[in-house]
Scaffold this active site. Structure first.
Site, PDB file in Angstrom:
ATOM      1  N   ASP A 130      -2.548 -15.671  23.641  1.00 38.45           N
ATOM      2  CA  ASP A 130      -2.928 -17.042  23.964  1.00 38.45           C
ATOM      3  C   ASP A 130      -4.181 -16.981  24.831  1.00 38.45           C
ATOM      4  O   ASP A 130      -4.315 -16.100  25.676  1.00 38.45           O
ATOM      5  CB  ASP A 130      -1.785 -17.720  24.716  1.00 38.45           C
ATOM      6  N   THR A 172      -5.545 -19.353  27.087  1.00 38.99           N
ATOM      7  CA  THR A 172      -5.371 -19.817  28.453  1.00 38.99           C
ATOM      8  C   THR A 172      -4.264 -19.032  29.145  1.00 38.99           C
ATOM      9  O   THR A 172      -3.134 -18.985  28.669  1.00 38.99           O
ATOM     10  CB  THR A 172      -5.029 -21.317  28.464  1.00 38.99           C
ATOM     11  N   ASP A 228       1.831 -17.536  28.574  1.00 37.69           N
ATOM     12  CA  ASP A 228       2.309 -17.894  29.906  1.00 37.69           C
ATOM     13  C   ASP A 228       2.830 -19.314  29.991  1.00 37.69           C
ATOM     14  O   ASP A 228       3.416 -19.701  30.985  1.00 37.69           O
ATOM     15  CB  ASP A 228       1.188 -17.716  30.943  1.00 37.69           C
TER      16      ASP A 228
END
Length: 779
Positions: A293, A295, A530
């Site tokens: 991912d 971000t 996250d």
């Protein structure tokens, strides 16, 4: 208000707490019991007792392996347990509760029945309860029900442990805690320190099952033959039979595997990497596709405001943005970045009627104000029409790596329609441009995976152009062709994820579908993330890796948690996995070679009807110097070999010819020595011992490749130890070695050298593997 201090004390006194024992590893009692009461200890212990009753105590030395195996296993697992328990405390999500009218953060174990627990986006629900306050609260219960769609929760509705908040916020009262909570049993089972679903463990179990089946008939044949040969000398028959049976058991293989994994866990723990399941170490070593991912993984969680461009002077853009920030009860990192940049301006005091929290599926958040109407802040390419020049400007800025949000005024009464996925495209009032922070370690880590042949796929909910710009700055192959996930269909998703490396505007469900599509193409997939939007994909990936600062939900489903958020830790995890896999394969070659030659010797002795060529002490000496000690060092040594499928066939292709060579050479040397009328059993068995030791050392030298100074030193040290035993009279007598026949010693050396040469030739040309390939496979 929540509970008072007195009420909390009453509930603790009544045992109404959430103090469920943490199961990051087995308890001390379970560790001791599991290492003491094993099948191998029972079998070897029984054989040891028989030798002590009917033979010399020196021949029971092999019983020492029970103590060694048990002690090493217990010590290593206790070390791993301490590491896991400490890391589990660090990685565990804390819970915000209201007590005595004030909010406080508590450990999960400190919760009691009736606590008022506060919820924000990304929080994992750790106990069961009833919602007291809902601010557009949306709960994902997919881990419990399998349904991916978030469920809106209003006041009075139940929430269950194991679910997590994907949008909005609120609070709930704990109605079931501890073992009574729905997910407590599931968590207990899921977080145990175990080795499961592992190709390595499956392969070893196949070996052990095969050996167990062979042990019974071969052992019976050996026992019967030794009674006949010994001419009713019961003691001699028992000792000879035990010598043959003991060596068939690969007693150290399981131990060395456990030690290698346990040491891997400890080493990674020292790098602030929490391994929640042992197979995770093996898993990342086998991964050939890494999905990341953007971000929070490639970029740091925080962002900085680059610019705020007002597009319509007739509307209060700045006040609207401040009001949206103030109205959001559970701001995400984007909204926090906006809030920090607007800190110089005060909240305009707009009265809020309704709040629609941000969700990964919508890509925006908004609020309805009593006098000022409905306002929304979100992705420009989602909110603005395709031909809008402001959308084009946003995409231009996004292509440079900036994150661009559009602030829009929604026609009155249309916010609910927009939240349901309907409504027309809107006109921008302002553009909010944020600058992302790339993690300093990201470039080196991406480069490492490229060198190791692991394909990196960037899968993000952000604008494709923005994601592509970040990926290009990190030199990810294919970053110049970012793919808009809104164009994905069931028909083209598998081909798209195979041919593209960068994806934007990916929904949480699409992330999950992309992982499954890669797996359907035969890839072993790791997924990092996250945020809550990563949970479904993390759960379904072969290996889920969560950031320590991420949501509690991601940490709950991931198999590996990077507690310090360092993306650079992943190469170390790969290295540990490769060390374990490569080294255990070497160790398995040693132990299975011993099993093969032991079975061959037992069969030949039983069929021809001669005394077994060894006393148990001879085989204890050979096993210790050519297998036991070397295996311990080889299992823990550095190893950067890439993981390959086919563990069982590769081990068999080495161990079977090596074992056959050792068994045949030993039996030949023994029979030649027996042909000498002047030779006694002590000299015959010494000749067999020499032959087997020299050839077993040859096998060890082959397994130790590629050579390094310490591996050469290990082989030399084992040979030197054997020479010391021959040179020291009392040691020579202790191990019943009689090398008074120079002729027999030379015969043993020549036979070992000849069979060693043939073995090397056979392994080089893979004769055994080619023979297996010709055997018709079952359809």
């Amino acid at each position: 208000m929540g509970l008072s201090t007195a009420q909390v004390a009453e509930r603790r006194e009544a045992g109404q707490t959430n103090d469920v024992p943490r199961r990051s590893s087995r308890s001390v009692q379970e560790i001791v019991r599991a290492n003491v009461f094993t099948r191998f200890n029972g079998l070897i212990g029984s054989l040891c007792v028989l030798v002590l009753i009917f033979g010399a105590w020196q021949d029971a030395l092999f019983g020492g392996i029970i103590i060694a195996n048990t002690a090493i296993g217990i010590i290593q697992e206790l070390r791993a347990k301490r590491t896991l328990d400490k890391l589990a405390v660090v990685g565990e999500q804390r819970v915000k509760v209201s007590r005595d009218g004030a909010e406080t953060l508590l450990e999960q174990k400190d919760l009691v029945l009736g606590d008022l627990i506060m919820l924000e986006t990304g929080d994992r629900i750790v106990v069961d309860g009833v919602v007291e306050d809902s601010r557009s609260l949306e709960i994902d219960e997919s881990l419990l029900t399998g349904e991916a769609d978030p469920v809106h929760k209003a006041s009075g509705q139940d929430v269950m442990s194991g679910s997590f908040v994907v949008a909005g916020g609120g609070s709930f009262t704990a109605t079931k805690v501890g073992h009574d909570a729905y997910a407590a049993k599931l968590v207990l089972e899921a977080s145990q320190f175990k080795l499961a679903d592992s190709e390595l463990q499956t392969g070893i179990n196949r070996f052990l099952k095969l050996v167990t089946w062979l042990l019974v008939p071969v052992g019976l044949l050996l026992v019967v033959s030794q009674f006949v040969v010994s001419k009713n000398d019961f003691g001699q028959a028992v000792v000879s039979a035990v010598a043959g049976v003991v060596t068939m058991i690969p007693e150290g293989l399981v131990l060395m595997t456990s030690i290698a994994f346990a040491v891997g866990v400890v080493r990674l723990g020292q790098r602030q990497c929490l391994v929640q399941e042992l197979p995770a170490i093996e898993g990342l070593a086998r991964v050939d596709v890494l999905c990341v991912d953007k971000t929070g993984t490639l970029t740091e969680p925080g962002m900085d405001l680059d610019r705020f461009t007002v597009l319509r002077d007739d509307l209060p853009a700045r006040d609207a943005l401040r009001a949206l920030v103030a109205a959001d009860p559970s701001p995400n990192p984007t909204m926090n970045a906006v809030a920090e940049s607007m800190s110089e301006g005060a909240d305009p005091g707009w009265i809020v009627d309704q709040v629609v929290p941000f969700s990964s599926a919508r890509k925006w958040s908004g609020a309805s104000f009593k006098k000022e109407g409905d306002w929304v802040l979100g992705a420009a390419d989602v909110l603005l029409a395709a031909g809008d020049p402001h959308r084009a400007e946003a995409e231009r800025l996004g292509a440079t790596g900036l994150r661009v949000l559009a602030l829009v005024k929604v026609p009155d009464g249309r916010l609910d329609v927009l939240a349901q996925g309907g409504g027309e495209r809107l006109q921008a009032v302002a553009l909010v441009v944020l600058r992302q922070r790339i993690r300093p370690e990201a470039h080196g880590t991406i480069e490492y995976f490229g060198q190791q042949g692991v394909a990196v796929k960037v899968i993000s909910g952000d604008n494709p152009a923005s994601v592509g710009a970040i990926a290009r700055s990190l030199a990810i192959p294919g970053a110049d062709r970012p793919y808009d996930a809104r164009d994905l269909t069931e028909a083209n998703i598998a081909e798209a994820v195979d041919t593209h490396s960068v994806f934007g505007r990916v929904t949480p469900q699409q992330k999950r579908d992309m992982v499954k599509a890669l797996q359907s193409r035969g890839h072993t997939v790791a997924m990092t993330g996250d945020g809550v939007n990563d949970v479904l994909a993390l759960k379904d990936a072969d290996l889920g890796v969560a950031m320590g600062s991420g949501s509690g939900a991601t940490r709950a489903v991931a198999k590996i948690v990077l507690l310090d958020d360092s993306f650079a830790t992943l190469p170390h995890v790969v290295a540990e996995g490769r060390r374990v896999l490569g080294n255990i394969e070497r160790v398995a070659n040693l132990f299975l070679t011993k099993t093969v030659y032991s079975i061959l010797l037992a069969v030949l002795v039983g069929l021809i009807g001669v005394r077994f060529p060894f006393l148990p002490r001879h085989l204890t000496l050979i096993s210790t110097l050519t297998i036991g000690i070397p295996a311990f060092f080889l299992a823990l040594a550095p190893n950067l070999e890439r993981a390959r499928p086919g563990f069982v066939p590769r081990v068999l292709q080495f161990a079977v010819p090596a074992g056959l060579a050792c068994g045949a050479a030993t039996f030949l040397g023994y029979m030649l020595a027996r042909d000498d009328p002047a030779s006694e059993f002590a000299q015959d068995s010494t000749t067999a011992t020499f032959t087997l030791f020299f050839l077993a050392m040859w096998v060890l030298a082959l397994i130790a490749r590629p050579y390094t100074w310490w591996r050469i030193g290990l082989v030399v040290a084992m040979g030197a130890a054997f020479l010391v035993i021959l040179a020291v009279p009392w040691l020579r007598h202790f191990f019943a070695l009689d090398h008074s026949s120079f002729h027999n010693d030379v015969v043993a050396l020549v036979i070992a050298a000849a069979f060693g040469f043939l073995l090397s030739l056979a392994l080089r040309r893979n004769w055994y593997g080619k023979l297996l390939a010709r055997i018709p496979k079952k359809r």
